[in-house]
Write a protein that holds these residues in place. Structure first.
Motif, mmCIF file in Angstrom:
data_model
loop_
_atom_site.group_PDB
_atom_site.id
_atom_site.type_symbol
_atom_site.label_atom_id
_atom_site.label_comp_id
_atom_site.label_asym_id
_atom_site.label_seq_id
_atom_site.Cartn_x
_atom_site.Cartn_y
_atom_site.Cartn_z
ATOM 1 N N GLY A 49 -11.856 54.471 70.334
ATOM 2 C CA GLY A 49 -10.927 55.584 70.505
ATOM 3 C C GLY A 49 -9.756 55.538 69.547
ATOM 4 O O GLY A 49 -8.842 56.361 69.631
ATOM 5 N N GLN A 50 -9.762 54.589 68.621
ATOM 6 C CA GLN A 50 -8.650 54.468 67.674
ATOM 7 C C GLN A 50 -8.873 55.340 66.448
ATOM 8 O O GLN A 50 -10.000 55.468 65.964
ATOM 9 N N VAL A 51 -7.765 55.924 65.954
ATOM 10 C CA VAL A 51 -7.818 56.576 64.643
ATOM 11 C C VAL A 51 -7.733 55.455 63.618
ATOM 12 O O VAL A 51 -6.708 54.793 63.483
ATOM 13 N N VAL A 52 -8.840 55.210 62.909
ATOM 14 C CA VAL A 52 -8.884 54.045 62.018
ATOM 15 C C VAL A 52 -8.476 54.385 60.594
ATOM 16 O O VAL A 52 -8.147 53.497 59.808
ATOM 17 N N ALA A 53 -8.531 55.655 60.239
ATOM 18 C CA ALA A 53 -8.129 56.048 58.889
ATOM 19 C C ALA A 53 -7.768 57.526 58.923
ATOM 20 O O ALA A 53 -8.237 58.263 59.793
ATOM 21 N N ALA A 54 -6.928 57.950 58.001
ATOM 22 C CA ALA A 54 -6.550 59.369 57.903
ATOM 23 C C ALA A 54 -6.313 59.714 56.433
ATOM 24 O O ALA A 54 -5.229 60.136 56.038
#
Ligand code: CO
Length: 481
Positions: A265-270
């Motif tokens: 559930g983590q945003v790992v990259a943007a």
């Protein structure tokens, strides 16, 4: 206002066997259910934007080489209100200084003119648009059965996404909603039924983008945030302007790819790329292990900006569709924070409504099917194309005066995945099957269902309808209906 052919209204509802010219494969068994505007009229005028036409389902059922057709309007609150002259407005209709009209699209009593797509979630068949209120229907009779609105405790949004992804490994359905507020958020969910969801992630954003579809792979969800954004306070400010007119094109922001790891559930990259806009993602996948290769590959049908939203007002369409077709672009990205986005153009012939085989969704695909918009003398798509993204080879289907809808590929029995063994290889080439499209034949003044051999894009059969259907949006093929 003179409206271009294809943006006309129908009022009859039909249920009949169609005459078939040519030969429909005997193995084709099931139904294509398409959705889109069927009528633009209200008791006191008409809607303003193509996206606000009233939802009408069209079903093409296949059995032993025969084709049966049925069309039926959804009896939604919006449809009934329009018949009373009380349509409160939608995506690009309404506004006019009346705050309550604008709010009706997303807030107090969510809009239910669910004309974008027909889907199955769990055992329910639902028609959807971008409000959070889905409409259940009977896939046999196409009768309207009622509404579905999530009423559990997980975070919910104000705006929904009408393009779901079905995970072939778990059967779960992935989607997201946008919640407007002082801090807005995109909430990503996995559904097993319309009312059973698991909250995967929430991504805060100061000014949410208009995002019509997204990408999913086995382990990731990628929300591509285009620089077509809104300050949510705009929705509460009186003044002229419909829902979509509150959005602004801000190219300096570029485009951000929010990569969510479905396992954590983590945003790992943007990572960010230059500005572009898209309605439709083609497909996405995680490539087989390659040293230093990308972690996620996304094919997206891009356009340079959001001008096509304005080009789809019915007034503008009276003079033809004045916007560029899309290009198929491939984006490769890393799931490491700080990674970059690589962009490669795969096809720039001017496309619309791209699709892939259901057997390769969320996995590496070779063939993309799409409408082609590249005839400056015509106001709509004049061909279907099949793009081989490995070789670059393009095959095409067209006939003079024919305007085809979104192409839907139905795999032959050997080119399908076994739900019990989703990782087994296909027993046939990915393109062994048929492409179905509802075509408007201008000269004959009616529509046809065409069945193409997907390998060659040659015509196998056509089944003429007793009337001319207005252009529609999306369909799904349901083998069990
Ligand atoms: Co769409």
């Amino acid at each position: 206002m003179a409206r271009a052919f294809g943006f006309h209204s129908v009022d009859e509802e039909r249920d009949l066997d169609l005459p078939v010219e040519g030969s429909v494969p005997e193995w084709l068994s099931g139904s294509l259910i398409r959705n889109g505007p069927g009528s633009f009229e209200t008791a006191d005028g008409s809607v303003d934007h193509w996206f606000d036409g009233f939802a009408m389902l069209r079903r093409f059922s296949f059995d032993g080489g025969d084709v049966r057709y049925r069309n039926r309007f959804l009896r939604t609150d919006a449809y009934e209100a329009a018949r009373r002259g009380e349509f409160a407005g939608g995506f690009g209709t309404g506004g006019g200084g009346l705050l309550s009209r604008l709010k009706s699209f997303v807030f107090d009593d969510p809009y239910d003119n669910t004309n974008v797509i027909a889907e199955r979630v769990g055992d329910e068949y639902v028609a959807m648009t971008e409000s959070t209120r889905w409409v259940r229907f009977d896939p046999e009779s196409l009768a309207t059965l009622g509404h579905v609105t999530y009423d559990g405790d997980d975070p919910s949004g104000d705006l929904a996404c009408a393009h779901l992804h079905r995970d072939p490994w778990t059967g779960a359905v992935l989607t997201f909603e946008t919640a407007f507020g002082r801090t807005s958020e995109y909430h990503v969910h996995e559904l097993t039924t319309p009312n059973e969801r698991r909250h995967l992630a929430s991504i805060p954003t100061a000014e949410p983008a208009y995002i019509h579809s997204f990408a999913a792979t086995r382990n990731y969800v990628v929300l591509v945030e285009f620089p077509f954004v809104v300050n949510p306070l705009e929705f509460f400010r009186p003044g002229d302007g419909t829902f979509v007119e509150r959005y602004r094109w801000e190219p300096d922001r570029g485009t951000t790819f929010h990569v969510v790891d479905r396992r954590t559930g983590q945003v790992v990259a943007a990572p960010t790329a230059g500005p572009f806009f898209a309605f439709h993602h083609v497909n996405a996948y995680e490539p087989a292990d390659e040293a230093d290769g990308p972690d996620v590959v996304l094919d997206v049908e891009t356009v340079p900006d959001a001008a096509s939203v304005d080009a789809l007002y019915l007034d503008a369409l009276a003079d033809g569709f004045d916007a560029d077709g899309g290009a198929i672009d491939r984006f490769r990205l890393s799931t490491d924070a700080g990674g970059a986005v690589d962009r490669e153009r795969l096809y720039d012939g001017g496309t619309g409504l791209p699709t892939v085989s259901p057997a390769v969704r969320l996995r590496e695909h070779r063939y993309v099917y799409a409408q082609r918009f590249d005839d400056p003398d015509e106001n709509w798509a004049t061909a279907l194309v099949k793009v081989d993204v490995e070789s670059g080879r393009v095959r095409e289907f067209s006939r003079p005066g024919w305007f085809p809808s979104e192409p839907i590929f139905v795999p032959s029995p050997d080119a399908r995945r076994d739900a019990d063994d989703p990782d087994a290889p296909l027993d046939a080439p990915e393109d062994e099957g048929v492409v179905l499209s509802a075509v408007l034949d201008r000269d004959a003044g009616r529509s046809l269902l065409v069945v193409l051999d997907a390998a060659t894009m040659g015509e196998l059969a056509r089944a003429p309808l007793p009337h001319a259907l207005p252009f529609d949006f999306h369909g799904r093929y349901f083998p069990a209906v």
